[in-house]
Design an enzyme around this catalytic site. Sequence first.
Site, PDB file in Angstrom:
ATOM      1  N   LYS A 113       1.658  82.210 -46.140  1.00 53.89           N
ATOM      2  CA  LYS A 113       0.420  81.387 -45.590  1.00 53.89           C
ATOM      3  C   LYS A 113       0.111  80.444 -46.729  1.00 53.89           C
ATOM      4  CE  LYS A 113      -0.060  83.749 -41.290  1.00 53.89           C
ATOM      5  NZ  LYS A 113       0.768  84.993 -41.347  1.00 53.89           N
TER       6      LYS A 113
HETATM    7  C1  LIG Z   1       1.824  85.152 -40.432  1.00 57.04           C
HETATM    8  C2  LIG Z   1       2.940  86.172 -40.892  1.00 57.04           C
HETATM    9  C3  LIG Z   1       4.092  86.096 -40.125  1.00 57.04           C
HETATM   10  C4  LIG Z   1       4.232  85.362 -38.883  1.00 57.04           C
HETATM   11  O1  LIG Z   1       4.124  83.885 -39.046  1.00 57.04           O
HETATM   12  P1  LIG Z   1       4.160  82.826 -37.678  1.00 57.04           P
HETATM   13  O2  LIG Z   1       4.052  81.347 -38.409  1.00 57.04           O
HETATM   14  O3  LIG Z   1       2.907  83.285 -36.880  1.00 57.04           O
HETATM   15  O4  LIG Z   1       5.301  82.976 -36.856  1.00 57.04           O
HETATM   16  C5  LIG Z   1       5.079  86.650 -40.623  1.00 57.04           C
HETATM   17  N1  LIG Z   1       5.157  87.446 -41.283  1.00 57.04           N
HETATM   18  C6  LIG Z   1       3.914  87.609 -42.470  1.00 57.04           C
HETATM   19  C7  LIG Z   1       3.908  88.277 -43.566  1.00 57.04           C
HETATM   20  C8  LIG Z   1       2.859  86.690 -41.955  1.00 57.04           C
HETATM   21  O5  LIG Z   1       1.590  86.934 -42.592  1.00 57.04           O
END
Ligand SMILES: *Cc1c(COP(=O)(O)O)cnc(C)c1O
Length: 469
Positions: A113
């Site tokens: 993210k």
């Molecule tokens: C947010 C997250 C996901 C999922 O990602 P999306 O974009 O919601 O599908 C997977 N793995 C980790 C470690 C995350 O923080």
Amino acid sequence: MNYISTRGQAPVLAFDDVVLAGLACDGGLYVPEIWPQLTADALRSLGRLSYPELAARVLAPFAEPAVSEAELALLCEDAYRGFDVRPNPAPLRRLSCGIHLMELFHGPTLAFKDYALQVLGRLFDLVLARRSQRITILGATSGDTGSAAIEACRDRDSLDIFVLHPKGRVSEVQRRQMTTVFSDNVHNIAIDGTFDDCQDLVKALFLDAPFRERFHLAAVNSINWARIAAQIVYYVHAAVSLGTDLRLAFIVPTGNFGNVFAAYGAAQMGIPIETLIVASNRNDILTRFFASGRMEIGSIFSTLSPSMDIQVSSNFERYLFELYDRDAAAVAATMEAFRDTGAFDVGPGRLSRATRTFLAARCDDELTKQTISTIYNEDGLLIDPHTAVGIAAARSADLPADVNRVCIATAHPAKFPDAVEAATGVRPTLPPHLATLMDRPERYSSLPADPAVLRRAIAATLDAKGVTV
Ligand SMILES: *Cc1c(COP(=O)(O)O)cnc(C)c1O
């Protein structure tokens, strides 16, 4: 680029407005009016660029004319400066089973993210400074989003950020990544309740129009288009690094469908991606959809990969819009049926179109642990449980031998040390910039799950700061 709503009833917006917008006012999500195209020539020229340069090039057609490529170039250079591998923050590593891992955990909070939120925080500053405006970001987190948003927004002049987490229900590493940030504009609140209670509080305050307008409330969740656009970048980068003449499949551990939708966006822009594998944990609503064409809410389970413990994948609506050939009225009707009945069905024709690109697989906690252990034994590498869900899907996928599989490593193993230690006997260590995390002082307030109390607390905090928004 202009942006339209997937439900067709909201005003068309330019990029700078979309950066500040959450949901469209018709309940839909904003998407670009057309997909910009990367020609074969353009793709060849990308190979010579650094990651931040490539990011600016890929983002430019989404952002212009509101934000220029020159502005993006400066912004992206700055956004990725703090990542712990330079110059390429998204390195590829080949496992002995032949799968490539794209490591997206080299940012400040150790999950993918950061790659988009570091860009988004700077876009907020750029857009708001021009308008002499301030915003108040309000979000709820069950884990990774909160810390990534706080790191992206800390010390920015244009905003304050309030993050709610369920008291005692996030891991200690995750909590400390939020509560040890001592910036004047960062406000952590532990709520007596569950993650759903936190989300309900956020919703209640956004629905309170006078409050929302008085403090210019804004959101940073993955319905924000700028996050998707900034995630398209690493798919383009991986394809360009491996060679765009190769056959390519990406495997994406998925919760809200945001990250895998960004991969789909890269394909729409002309990156030759054959297959996208949607990897889920026991919360398998997407696996069931790609098997049956029917999206149906089930019950939610806690798993070793908590960032994917999600019922309804909010970004799926963006894909639905494409699957319905951008027929916004059909999307609006489908989403209404979903809200009313908890299910919808796209029919066999659309399902067979969807499964030309998408495969889906589920992985339970047992297989997650086994996969962490297998990769440790085969490669001496520690992987986090979300990444393991992806690798399990990649290993079982029935793909031709000459298709290159690239699996997204979405988090650093040290973010989920208990699961990794249980599977391997080895406790992963935090990287140097977080080595003292467990010893740092924390700062947060605690509140009951009551919207009136939260409203007063936010107003009092901002009034005390003398913030006028
Ligand atoms: C947010 C997250 C996901 C999922 O990602 P999306 O974009 O919601 O599908 C997977 N793995 C980790 C470690 C995350 O923080």
